[in-house]
Enzyme design. Sequence first.
Site, mmCIF file in Angstrom:
data_model
loop_
_atom_site.group_PDB
_atom_site.id
_atom_site.type_symbol
_atom_site.label_atom_id
_atom_site.label_comp_id
_atom_site.label_asym_id
_atom_site.label_seq_id
_atom_site.Cartn_x
_atom_site.Cartn_y
_atom_site.Cartn_z
ATOM 1 N N ASP A 224 23.803 -30.276 15.546
ATOM 2 C CA ASP A 224 22.902 -31.120 16.325
ATOM 3 C C ASP A 224 22.936 -32.520 15.718
ATOM 4 O O ASP A 224 22.434 -32.741 14.621
ATOM 5 C CB ASP A 224 21.483 -30.564 16.298
ATOM 6 C CG ASP A 224 20.491 -31.444 17.033
ATOM 7 O OD1 ASP A 224 20.897 -32.191 17.944
ATOM 8 O OD2 ASP A 224 19.285 -31.394 16.698
ATOM 9 N N ASP B 249 19.461 -32.572 23.010
ATOM 10 C CA ASP B 249 18.620 -31.879 22.042
ATOM 11 C C ASP B 249 17.437 -31.212 22.737
ATOM 12 O O ASP B 249 17.045 -30.093 22.395
ATOM 13 C CB ASP B 249 18.149 -32.818 20.936
ATOM 14 C CG ASP B 249 17.444 -34.075 21.455
ATOM 15 O OD1 ASP B 249 17.630 -34.451 22.643
ATOM 16 O OD2 ASP B 249 16.714 -34.701 20.665
ATOM 17 N N THR C 35 18.986 -39.866 12.994
ATOM 18 C CA THR C 35 18.785 -39.976 11.554
ATOM 19 C C THR C 35 19.559 -38.916 10.783
ATOM 20 O O THR C 35 20.158 -39.206 9.750
ATOM 21 C CB THR C 35 17.281 -39.861 11.210
ATOM 22 O OG1 THR C 35 16.573 -40.851 11.952
ATOM 23 C CG2 THR C 35 17.042 -40.052 9.729
#
Length: 132
Positions: free
Chosen positions: A6, A109, A10
């Site tokens: 994933d 996501d 960040t």
Amino acid sequence: MVLAIDVGNTNIVIGCFKDEEILFNERVSTNHNATDLEYAIQIKNILEIHNIDVNEIEGAIMSSVVPAVTTSMKEAVEKLTNLTPIIVGPGLKTGLRILTDNPAQLGSDLVVDAVAGINFYPTPQIIIDMGT
């Protein structure tokens, strides 16, 4: 065994699962300038730390909200495993009916969160993703 990745703004979460068992779940920093080789080395090192032979990986799936990293990570997986990862995105059959004006704008996501949610818990649900 399936390699799951994933890619977030960040962090990148990398994990492996076999059947219903999660074998590991690790985070590395997202680097917009990393090459496919640099990402392949990171994945290889994580697999080695968890005593997983790359040849045991039978499939790979990837979600990314960072288009600049998607290609590098896809190529890293291919370089390391000789497998083409499934990329979660528009056109992938998930079993969800996405009722929004532009489904292509929905982050992959969130799609993965919803698919996991309905596979583990009854609906209706509220799913909160606390990404960047």
